[in-house]
Scaffold this motif. Structure first.
Motif, PDB file in Angstrom:
ATOM      1  N   ALA A 366     133.613  38.645  40.824  1.00 47.95           N
ATOM      2  CA  ALA A 366     132.903  39.936  40.827  1.00 47.95           C
ATOM      3  C   ALA A 366     133.758  41.023  40.165  1.00 47.95           C
ATOM      4  O   ALA A 366     133.260  41.782  39.307  1.00 47.95           O
ATOM      5  CB  ALA A 366     132.553  40.333  42.255  1.00 47.95           C
ATOM      6  N   GLU A 367     135.043  41.077  40.527  1.00 53.61           N
ATOM      7  CA  GLU A 367     135.921  42.108  39.945  1.00 53.61           C
ATOM      8  C   GLU A 367     136.016  41.945  38.423  1.00 53.61           C
ATOM      9  O   GLU A 367     135.978  42.922  37.674  1.00 53.61           O
ATOM     10  CB  GLU A 367     137.343  42.029  40.528  1.00 53.61           C
ATOM     11  N   VAL A 368     136.148  40.693  37.996  1.00 60.85           N
ATOM     12  CA  VAL A 368     136.262  40.457  36.553  1.00 60.85           C
ATOM     13  C   VAL A 368     134.993  40.913  35.845  1.00 60.85           C
ATOM     14  O   VAL A 368     135.046  41.617  34.831  1.00 60.85           O
ATOM     15  CB  VAL A 368     136.539  38.967  36.252  1.00 60.85           C
ATOM     16  N   LEU A 369     133.843  40.545  36.384  1.00 60.10           N
ATOM     17  CA  LEU A 369     132.584  40.921  35.719  1.00 60.10           C
ATOM     18  C   LEU A 369     132.419  42.448  35.715  1.00 60.10           C
ATOM     19  O   LEU A 369     132.040  43.022  34.689  1.00 60.10           O
ATOM     20  CB  LEU A 369     131.387  40.252  36.409  1.00 60.10           C
ATOM     21  N   VAL A 390     139.544  41.748  28.244  1.00 57.07           N
ATOM     22  CA  VAL A 390     139.415  40.779  29.337  1.00 57.07           C
ATOM     23  C   VAL A 390     140.801  40.423  29.884  1.00 57.07           C
ATOM     24  O   VAL A 390     140.988  40.271  31.100  1.00 57.07           O
ATOM     25  CB  VAL A 390     138.636  39.517  28.876  1.00 57.07           C
ATOM     26  N   ALA A 391     141.790  40.354  28.980  1.00 52.87           N
ATOM     27  CA  ALA A 391     143.153  40.060  29.436  1.00 52.87           C
ATOM     28  C   ALA A 391     143.620  41.160  30.399  1.00 52.87           C
ATOM     29  O   ALA A 391     144.215  40.882  31.448  1.00 52.87           O
ATOM     30  CB  ALA A 391     144.092  39.965  28.238  1.00 52.87           C
ATOM     31  N   GLU A 392     143.296  42.383  30.047  1.00 51.54           N
ATOM     32  CA  GLU A 392     143.722  43.523  30.879  1.00 51.54           C
ATOM     33  C   GLU A 392     143.009  43.519  32.232  1.00 51.54           C
ATOM     34  O   GLU A 392     143.630  43.723  33.276  1.00 51.54           O
ATOM     35  CB  GLU A 392     143.417  44.806  30.110  1.00 51.54           C
ATOM     36  N   VAL A 393     141.717  43.284  32.192  1.00 54.06           N
ATOM     37  CA  VAL A 393     140.956  43.215  33.445  1.00 54.06           C
ATOM     38  C   VAL A 393     141.547  42.109  34.329  1.00 54.06           C
ATOM     39  O   VAL A 393     141.732  42.281  35.537  1.00 54.06           O
ATOM     40  CB  VAL A 393     139.455  42.938  33.177  1.00 54.06           C
ATOM     41  N   GLY A 394     141.866  40.978  33.719  1.00 48.03           N
ATOM     42  CA  GLY A 394     142.450  39.847  34.455  1.00 48.03           C
ATOM     43  C   GLY A 394     143.767  40.245  35.088  1.00 48.03           C
ATOM     44  O   GLY A 394     144.010  39.976  36.266  1.00 48.03           O
ATOM     45  N   GLU A 395     144.587  40.893  34.305  1.00 50.41           N
ATOM     46  CA  GLU A 395     145.898  41.324  34.798  1.00 50.41           C
ATOM     47  C   GLU A 395     145.749  42.165  36.064  1.00 50.41           C
ATOM     48  O   GLU A 395     146.503  42.007  37.026  1.00 50.41           O
ATOM     49  CB  GLU A 395     146.576  42.155  33.716  1.00 50.41           C
ATOM     50  N   GLN A 405     138.670  34.738  31.859  1.00 49.32           N
ATOM     51  CA  GLN A 405     137.594  34.526  30.904  1.00 49.32           C
ATOM     52  C   GLN A 405     136.447  33.693  31.492  1.00 49.32           C
ATOM     53  O   GLN A 405     135.304  33.784  31.045  1.00 49.32           O
ATOM     54  CB  GLN A 405     138.229  33.744  29.747  1.00 49.32           C
ATOM     55  N   ALA A 406     136.776  32.859  32.479  1.00 48.61           N
ATOM     56  CA  ALA A 406     135.811  31.862  32.960  1.00 48.61           C
ATOM     57  C   ALA A 406     134.504  32.471  33.489  1.00 48.61           C
ATOM     58  O   ALA A 406     133.419  32.052  33.055  1.00 48.61           O
ATOM     59  CB  ALA A 406     136.463  30.953  33.991  1.00 48.61           C
ATOM     60  N   ARG A 437     123.584  40.171  30.246  1.00 44.90           N
ATOM     61  CA  ARG A 437     123.895  38.872  30.862  1.00 44.90           C
ATOM     62  C   ARG A 437     124.949  39.020  31.952  1.00 44.90           C
ATOM     63  O   ARG A 437     124.904  38.346  32.983  1.00 44.90           O
ATOM     64  CB  ARG A 437     124.340  37.871  29.796  1.00 44.90           C
ATOM     65  N   ILE A 438     125.928  39.892  31.719  1.00 47.92           N
ATOM     66  CA  ILE A 438     126.940  40.108  32.759  1.00 47.92           C
ATOM     67  C   ILE A 438     126.259  40.682  34.011  1.00 47.92           C
ATOM     68  O   ILE A 438     126.505  40.236  35.137  1.00 47.92           O
ATOM     69  CB  ILE A 438     128.056  41.050  32.251  1.00 47.92           C
ATOM     70  N   ALA A 439     125.372  41.667  33.792  1.00 50.12           N
ATOM     71  CA  ALA A 439     124.698  42.299  34.944  1.00 50.12           C
ATOM     72  C   ALA A 439     123.829  41.273  35.676  1.00 50.12           C
ATOM     73  O   ALA A 439     123.761  41.244  36.920  1.00 50.12           O
ATOM     74  CB  ALA A 439     123.835  43.459  34.442  1.00 50.12           C
ATOM     75  N   ARG A 440     123.218  40.404  34.907  1.00 50.06           N
ATOM     76  CA  ARG A 440     122.328  39.394  35.485  1.00 50.06           C
ATOM     77  C   ARG A 440     123.132  38.434  36.388  1.00 50.06           C
ATOM     78  O   ARG A 440     122.722  38.110  37.495  1.00 50.06           O
ATOM     79  CB  ARG A 440     121.686  38.631  34.321  1.00 50.06           C
ATOM     80  N   ALA A 441     124.298  38.047  35.901  1.00 50.58           N
ATOM     81  CA  ALA A 441     125.134  37.144  36.705  1.00 50.58           C
ATOM     82  C   ALA A 441     125.685  37.876  37.919  1.00 50.58           C
ATOM     83  O   ALA A 441     125.722  37.343  39.028  1.00 50.58           O
ATOM     84  CB  ALA A 441     126.281  36.602  35.848  1.00 50.58           C
ATOM     85  N   ARG A 442     126.063  39.144  37.679  1.00 51.67           N
ATOM     86  CA  ARG A 442     126.657  39.938  38.772  1.00 51.67           C
ATOM     87  C   ARG A 442     125.641  40.085  39.911  1.00 51.67           C
ATOM     88  O   ARG A 442     125.989  39.970  41.090  1.00 51.67           O
ATOM     89  CB  ARG A 442     127.047  41.313  38.208  1.00 51.67           C
TER      90      ARG A 442
END
Ligand code: GLU
Length: 445
Positions: A366-369, A390-395, A405-406, A437-442
């Motif tokens: 959820a945080e990543v999305l 995405v690398a920064e969000v992951g960090e 990324q997954a 698509r991100i919102a849909r998955a979220r």
């Protein structure tokens, strides 16, 4: 003398990988020695004499590229010749008629209701030098008189097999090991006809991972199934050639014309050959990678035509560019649509395993999305930038890029495995669509 080899299948309605290997080794021997490859359909059983059982078989041989020089001959059309030989043997006392109770009946012409048996000589040995197995010999005292003509008026398999090999001047019979025990009877029949013996080569048994003989019930044994899944004919024959044979230079994956040059039937070994699906896949992937792009696109056509997306959403130009990114990742043509379908479907597929693995069991989906959606809203729409974001969000949540990324990949493509994500999004997808698509998955989390 020119070698004459034959592939002599009994029609079963499909081409078994073991039969295909037999066909191939006969073909290789013919092509590598300048010999003649004869195709003979052994359809003496009434239930096997059905055109549809044969047409499948021929179609698969053609697909594999195993062209024949003579035939297909149909054994069922040679019944009169088989009868003639049986009656000759009866006339010379080398065979006899018998009734339903197995009692000998006088006479030298076959008659409805009576079978004919070959009279086994007493106290002899029948031997031959098999190219693969070496000296093999049987004592006639261990063998019984055997049926050569059925009471329903048809020849038995061994009789038809022997007569046809003799009449067709076959010099080499290359075939499966399961047929070894029938050889002494065939040799006795050939002797009785005054015909020369062909040279035999019995190819090693094909076994599965459990070292059990391949079976239709347990294993994938139909060549047509491999073709439909998107294996290449050239990979299939390359792999089949390795089942009992290996090139002297140990280079296993190579084009068929090189195999023809290197093949020698004398080099076949007798140890059971493991039909290794993983290795077949690897051989296939290697051939697939080597295809020029144009050829790849042409040959993958049928799988694209069958793909699950609406035809009007497919974009050949995008697909063509995607081929550069995915061709090296594919194992079969059948894999292709899985790698690109998210670009042509309205919504990504719902792959339960991928969802479970990343969205349910994976950490911080959820945080990543959320983080990605916020940053994607106004960052530059370029692969390098998307990746940095995405690398920064992951960090921020303690995840390396690969893990971070997954969930994004599953949200956008539906699956955990696919083409390079950032390039694909930047080059082929609208920002708004990725965000949707991100919102849909979220929302589903
Ligand atoms: N017709 C036999 C079979 O399909 C093969 C005979 C032979 O190769 O001699 O099992």
């Amino acid at each position: 003398m020119i070698d004459r080899v034959r592939f002599a299948p009994s029609p079963t309605g499909f081409l078994h990988v073991g039969s295909a290997r037999t066909a191939l080794f006969n073909w290789l021997h013919a092509r590598s020695t300048g010999g003649t490859f004869v195709l003979r359909v052994e359809d003496t059983d009434a239930e096997r004499n059905r055109p549809e059982l044969v047409s499948n078989l021929l179609a698969e041989l053609e697909w594999l590229g195993l062209d024949w020089d003579e035939g297909p001959y149909h054994q069922s059309e040679r019944r009169e010749r088989h009868r003639e030989v049986v009656e000759d043997l009866l006339g010379r006392g080398l065979a006899y008629l018998c009734d339903a109770d197995n009692r000998e009946v006088d006479g030298s012409s076959v008659t409805d209701g009576l079978a004919a048996r070959f009279r086994m000589p007493v106290g002899q040995r029948v031997g031959f030098d098999d190219i693969v197995r070496g000296e093999v010999s049987f004592a006639t005292d261990d063998l019984e008189d055997f049926v050569i003509w059925r009471s329903n008026g048809s020849p038995m398999f061994l009789l038809a097999n022997a007569v046809d090999d003799a009449d067709m001047r076959i010099t080499h019979a290359i075939r499966g090991e399961d047929l070894l025990s029938g050889v002494p009877k065939v040799l006795l029949l050939l002797d009785a006809m005054g015909a020369p013996h062909p040279t035999y080569a019995h190819l090693p048994l094909l076994v599965n991972e459990q070292r059990k003989k391949l079976s239709k019930r347990r294993d994938d044994v139909s060549i047509a199934d491999y073709r439909e899944r998107g294996y290449l004919a050239e990979a299939m024959v390359n792999y089949l050639a390795l089942l009992g044979w290996g090139p002297p230079d140990d280079v296993e994956i190579r084009p068929l014309h090189e195999i023809v040059e290197l093949f020698r039937i004398e080099d076949v070994n007798k140890a059971p050959a493991f039909f290794d699906l993983k290795k077949l896949e690897h051989v296939n992937a290697t051939h697939l990678r080597a295809l020029p792009k144009d050829e790849f696109i042409e040959r993958v056509g049928p799988w694209i035509d069958d793909a699950p997306w609406p035809a009007d959403r497919f974009d050949p130009a995008i697909f063509s560019t995607m081929v550069d990114l995915v061709q090296e990742k594919l194992r079969t043509f059948g894999d292709t649509t899985r790698f690109v379908d998210f670009l042509f479907l309205e919504d990504p597929v719902d792959d339960a395993d991928s969802w479970e693995k990343t969205m349910v069991k994976g950490r911080s989906a959820a945080e990543v999305l959320d983080g990605t959606a916020a940053a994607f809203a106004d960052c530059a729409w370029e692969a390098g930038v998307l990746k940095d974001v995405v690398a920064e969000v992951g960090e921020g949540v303690g995840l390396k890029l690969g893990k971070a990324q997954a969930p994004l990949r599953v949200a956008v493509t539906g699956r955990t495995v696919g083409p390079p994500l950032f390039e694909t999004m930047a080059d082929f997808m609208e920002r708004s669509e990725v965000l949707r698509r991100i919102a849909r998955a979220r929302a589903r989390l």
